[in-house]
Design a protein around this motif. Structure first.
Motif, mmCIF file in Angstrom:
data_model
loop_
_atom_site.group_PDB
_atom_site.id
_atom_site.type_symbol
_atom_site.label_atom_id
_atom_site.label_comp_id
_atom_site.label_asym_id
_atom_site.label_seq_id
_atom_site.Cartn_x
_atom_site.Cartn_y
_atom_site.Cartn_z
ATOM 1 N N ALA A 1 8.662 2.578 5.703
ATOM 2 C CA ALA A 1 9.642 3.556 5.252
ATOM 3 C C ALA A 1 9.144 4.999 5.285
ATOM 4 C CB ALA A 1 10.139 3.190 3.855
ATOM 5 N N LEU B 1 1.297 -1.063 5.305
ATOM 6 C CA LEU B 1 1.191 -1.898 4.105
ATOM 7 C C LEU B 1 2.547 -2.528 3.848
ATOM 8 C CD1 LEU B 1 -0.449 0.665 1.610
ATOM 9 C CD2 LEU B 1 -1.620 -1.241 2.705
ATOM 10 N N ASP C 1 5.901 8.336 1.483
ATOM 11 C CA ASP C 1 6.587 7.046 1.283
ATOM 12 C C ASP C 1 7.767 7.337 0.362
ATOM 13 O OD1 ASP C 1 7.463 4.458 0.598
ATOM 14 O OD2 ASP C 1 5.438 3.656 0.790
ATOM 15 N N ALA D 1 7.275 2.497 -6.548
ATOM 16 C CA ALA D 1 7.781 1.449 -7.459
ATOM 17 C C ALA D 1 6.661 1.021 -8.419
ATOM 18 C CB ALA D 1 8.342 0.294 -6.644
ATOM 19 N N ASP E 1 16.171 -1.440 -0.740
ATOM 20 C CA ASP E 1 14.951 -1.502 0.073
ATOM 21 C C ASP E 1 14.989 -0.378 1.125
ATOM 22 O OD1 ASP E 1 12.791 -3.970 1.092
ATOM 23 O OD2 ASP E 1 13.231 -2.265 2.406
HETATM 24 C C1 PRP Z 1 8.295 -0.399 0.139
HETATM 25 C C2 PRP Z 1 8.154 1.103 0.086
HETATM 26 C C3 PRP Z 1 6.745 1.273 -0.436
HETATM 27 C C4 PRP Z 1 6.591 0.105 -1.358
HETATM 28 C C5 PRP Z 1 6.706 0.608 -2.775
HETATM 29 O O1 PRP Z 1 7.682 -0.916 1.257
HETATM 30 O O2 PRP Z 1 8.369 1.733 1.299
HETATM 31 O O3 PRP Z 1 5.762 1.251 0.589
HETATM 32 O O4 PRP Z 1 7.659 -0.808 -1.070
HETATM 33 O O5 PRP Z 1 6.469 -0.390 -3.669
HETATM 34 P P1 PRP Z 1 5.213 -0.382 -4.652
HETATM 35 O O6 PRP Z 1 5.127 0.982 -5.245
HETATM 36 O O7 PRP Z 1 5.560 -1.439 -5.654
HETATM 37 O O8 PRP Z 1 3.995 -0.742 -3.869
HETATM 38 P P2 PRP Z 1 7.708 -2.501 1.589
HETATM 39 O O9 PRP Z 1 6.553 -3.171 0.943
HETATM 40 O O10 PRP Z 1 9.071 -3.034 1.271
HETATM 41 O O11 PRP Z 1 7.413 -2.542 3.131
HETATM 42 P P3 PRP Z 1 8.329 -2.031 4.349
HETATM 43 O O12 PRP Z 1 8.366 -0.508 4.276
HETATM 44 O O13 PRP Z 1 7.589 -2.510 5.543
HETATM 45 O O14 PRP Z 1 9.688 -2.626 4.206
#
Ligand code: PRP
Ligand code: URA
Length: 210
Positions: free
Chosen positions: A81, A103, A132, A136, A201
């Protein structure tokens, strides 16, 4: 800025966030809104980057002036993202170098799993902007910054669009030296680690994968 956190609560940001969050916004508009919001965050987060003295010639006279040294700026999106914020920043700073850290969150544990890393050679000497849209649990960005610090990166900022108290707390505890820039601090995480009210998402909404 309060405790390393800058919330960009400009009316333009508030307006665009409404449409970014809406489940009725389609992929194409979502991507454009993400780009526009990233620009507004970038404006604030670049407020104190170094400038060099230069000069220019106006139609009337020669005058002293300033330039950003884009060579010393690294943008590091967290895949996927974070890619949605890169072009906006490159528009401001076309000379910036771009590194990538891959990641994803394990759906059961919510822990970040690394699958890719390619960073500019001289990252230790650069102003680093980690990108990013979502903060979360904070696990992903904390891991990305850990990777950057292993490469001796020092001046690191984190730019996101939506954050929450849990993620901010985690990042402040793990990397208190990193300034956080966000458009909104939402209420909380739900039981499966999604931000409420959030936007869902971010990767899926940017790339239409769901
Ligand atoms: C999402 C977002 C962050 C992460 C945040 O990525 O883009 O990288 O979740 O969550 P956190 O603060 O709890 O770590 P995701 O893991 O869904 O991967 P993607 O971008 O490949 O869909
Ligand atoms: N990642 C997202 O894309 N959205 C959330 O709400 C939390 C993590």
């Amino acid at each position: 800025m309060v405790n390393n956190v800058t919330v960009i609560d400009h009316p333009l940001v508030k307006h665009k966030l409404t449409f970014l969050r809406s489940k009725f916004t389609d992929v194409h508009i979502f991507r454009e809104l993400m780009r526009e919001l990233a620009m507004l965050v970038a404006y604030e987060a670049t407020r104190d980057i170094p400038v060099e003295d230069t000069f220019c010639e106006t139609p009337l006279m020669k005058t002293s002036s300033y330039m950003i040294s884009g060579q010393l700026i690294a943008l590091v999106p967290i895949l996927r993202a974070g890619l949605g914020m890169v072009d906006a920043m490159l528009q401001f700073m076309p000379m910036a170098k771009v590194g990538h850290i891959g990641l994803y969150r394990d759906h059961q544990t919510l822990q970040p799993v690394q699958y890719y890393c390619k960073l500019p050679t001289y990252i230790h000497n650069m102003d680093v902007f980690v990108l990013d849209p979502m903060l979360a649990t904070g696990g992903s960005v904390a891991k990305a910054i850990e990777i950057l610090k292993e490469k001796s990166a020092k001046r690191i900022r984190f730019l996101c669009i939506i954050s929450c108290p849990e993620g901010i707390k985690h990042l402040q505890e793990t990397h208190p030296d990193v300034n956080i820039y966000t458009c909104a601090v939402d209420d909380r995480l739900n039981e499966i680690g999604y931000i409420l009210p959030g936007l869902g998402d971010a990767g899926d909404r940017l790339y239409g994968t769901k």
